[in-house]
Design a protein around this motif. Sequence first.
Motif, PDB file in Angstrom:
ATOM      1  N   PHE A  42       0.802  -1.227   0.049  1.00  0.00           N
ATOM      2  CA  PHE A  42      -0.161   0.000  -0.048  1.00  0.00           C
ATOM      3  C   PHE A  42       0.887   1.199   0.084  1.00  0.00           C
ATOM      4  CE2 PHE A  42      -2.513   3.104   2.611  1.00  0.00           C
ATOM      5  CZ  PHE A  42      -3.431   3.367   1.345  1.00  0.00           C
ATOM      6  N   ILE A  43       1.988   1.215   0.912  1.00  0.00           N
ATOM      7  CA  ILE A  43       2.813   2.260   0.713  1.00  0.00           C
ATOM      8  C   ILE A  43       3.637   2.557  -0.500  1.00  0.00           C
ATOM      9  CG2 ILE A  43       4.948   3.338   1.889  1.00  0.00           C
ATOM     10  CD1 ILE A  43       4.141   1.975   4.371  1.00  0.00           C
ATOM     11  N   ILE A  46       0.932   4.255  -2.963  1.00  0.00           N
ATOM     12  CA  ILE A  46       0.838   5.762  -2.633  1.00  0.00           C
ATOM     13  C   ILE A  46       1.971   6.373  -3.109  1.00  0.00           C
ATOM     14  CG2 ILE A  46       0.674   7.164  -0.693  1.00  0.00           C
ATOM     15  CD1 ILE A  46      -2.072   5.879  -1.204  1.00  0.00           C
ATOM     16  N   TYR A  47       3.157   5.867  -2.846  1.00  0.00           N
ATOM     17  CA  TYR A  47       4.326   6.643  -3.456  1.00  0.00           C
ATOM     18  C   TYR A  47       4.539   6.647  -4.648  1.00  0.00           C
ATOM     19  CZ  TYR A  47       9.219   8.044  -3.695  1.00  0.00           C
ATOM     20  OH  TYR A  47      10.556   8.549  -3.987  1.00  0.00           O
ATOM     21  N   TYR A 109       7.857   8.889   4.193  1.00  0.00           N
ATOM     22  CA  TYR A 109       7.538   7.412   3.941  1.00  0.00           C
ATOM     23  C   TYR A 109       8.301   6.383   4.712  1.00  0.00           C
ATOM     24  CZ  TYR A 109       4.512   9.003   0.008  1.00  0.00           C
ATOM     25  OH  TYR A 109       3.674   9.490  -0.759  1.00  0.00           O
ATOM     26  N   TRP A 112       6.758   6.201   7.799  1.00  0.00           N
ATOM     27  CA  TRP A 112       5.601   5.329   7.954  1.00  0.00           C
ATOM     28  C   TRP A 112       5.794   3.879   7.962  1.00  0.00           C
ATOM     29  CZ3 TRP A 112       1.979   5.940   3.018  1.00  0.00           C
ATOM     30  CH2 TRP A 112       0.746   5.594   2.990  1.00  0.00           C
ATOM     31  N   SER A 132      -2.362   3.451   8.444  1.00  0.00           N
ATOM     32  CA  SER A 132      -1.911   3.531   7.218  1.00  0.00           C
ATOM     33  C   SER A 132      -2.997   3.940   6.037  1.00  0.00           C
ATOM     34  CB  SER A 132      -1.396   2.091   6.717  1.00  0.00           C
ATOM     35  OG  SER A 132      -0.442   1.681   7.435  1.00  0.00           O
ATOM     36  N   GLY A 136      -2.305   7.301   4.128  1.00  0.00           N
ATOM     37  CA  GLY A 136      -2.212   7.354   2.607  1.00  0.00           C
ATOM     38  C   GLY A 136      -3.295   8.417   2.107  1.00  0.00           C
TER      39      GLY A 136
END
Length: 226
Positions: A42-43, A46-47, A109, A112, A132, A136
């Motif tokens: 998921f990170i 989003i990045y 990030y 996170w 998260s 996000g």
Amino acid sequence: MNDVTNFQDLFKKSVLHLDAFRNVSYVDILLSLLASFGIGLFIFYIYRKTFRGVVYSYNYNVTFVLMTMITSLIIMTISTNIVLSLGMVGALSIVRFRTAVKDPLDIVYMFWAISAGIATGAQLYPVALIGSLAVGAALLWLSRRKLREQPYLLIIRHSDAAAQNVRTALSKFTYTLRSKTVRKDMIELTVELRLRDDNTSFVNQLSEIEGVSDVSLINYTGDYAQ
């Protein structure tokens, strides 16, 4: 005295009972790793969606997924034994990262990914998931905001005869003169502009002024251009 004795007994038991891993559930380990892997993906997403830099690095983005999983492993390891936790802290204290982070948002990030790994390693799945999702959503919302003015560098090369016309054209904008270079009959101006949209038609108007040889408009963020 009793407190000291209790601490010594606790420490001795922790040293002697290094087989604490036998009590660890393999289901919990797999669940924590799967949760950290899912949040890491998921990170990663989003990045990639919110990236606004010059060159997107796939390898750099993958590190967030691995960082989440590795942090989860560390938390699961140090939670089983006090000696291992002290050793892990000592080992991590000698690690030095010398890779320069150009964009301060990349640090967000990193924190996170580490925070999500800590939460999943401690089996605090609601905290990891809800946190998260909130982070996000905030990053996606902020990345789509276009109210902030974007900085641009405008480079104009013109002759002495066109100087007055160039100044008149630039008077329509709020700008800051960054540099001025004079070479014989040619003048090169570098000014900073801030625009709210992508309307760059004024560049064509500047280039049509008699005596202007070329005009360049560069969007920049601090110390690098894009």
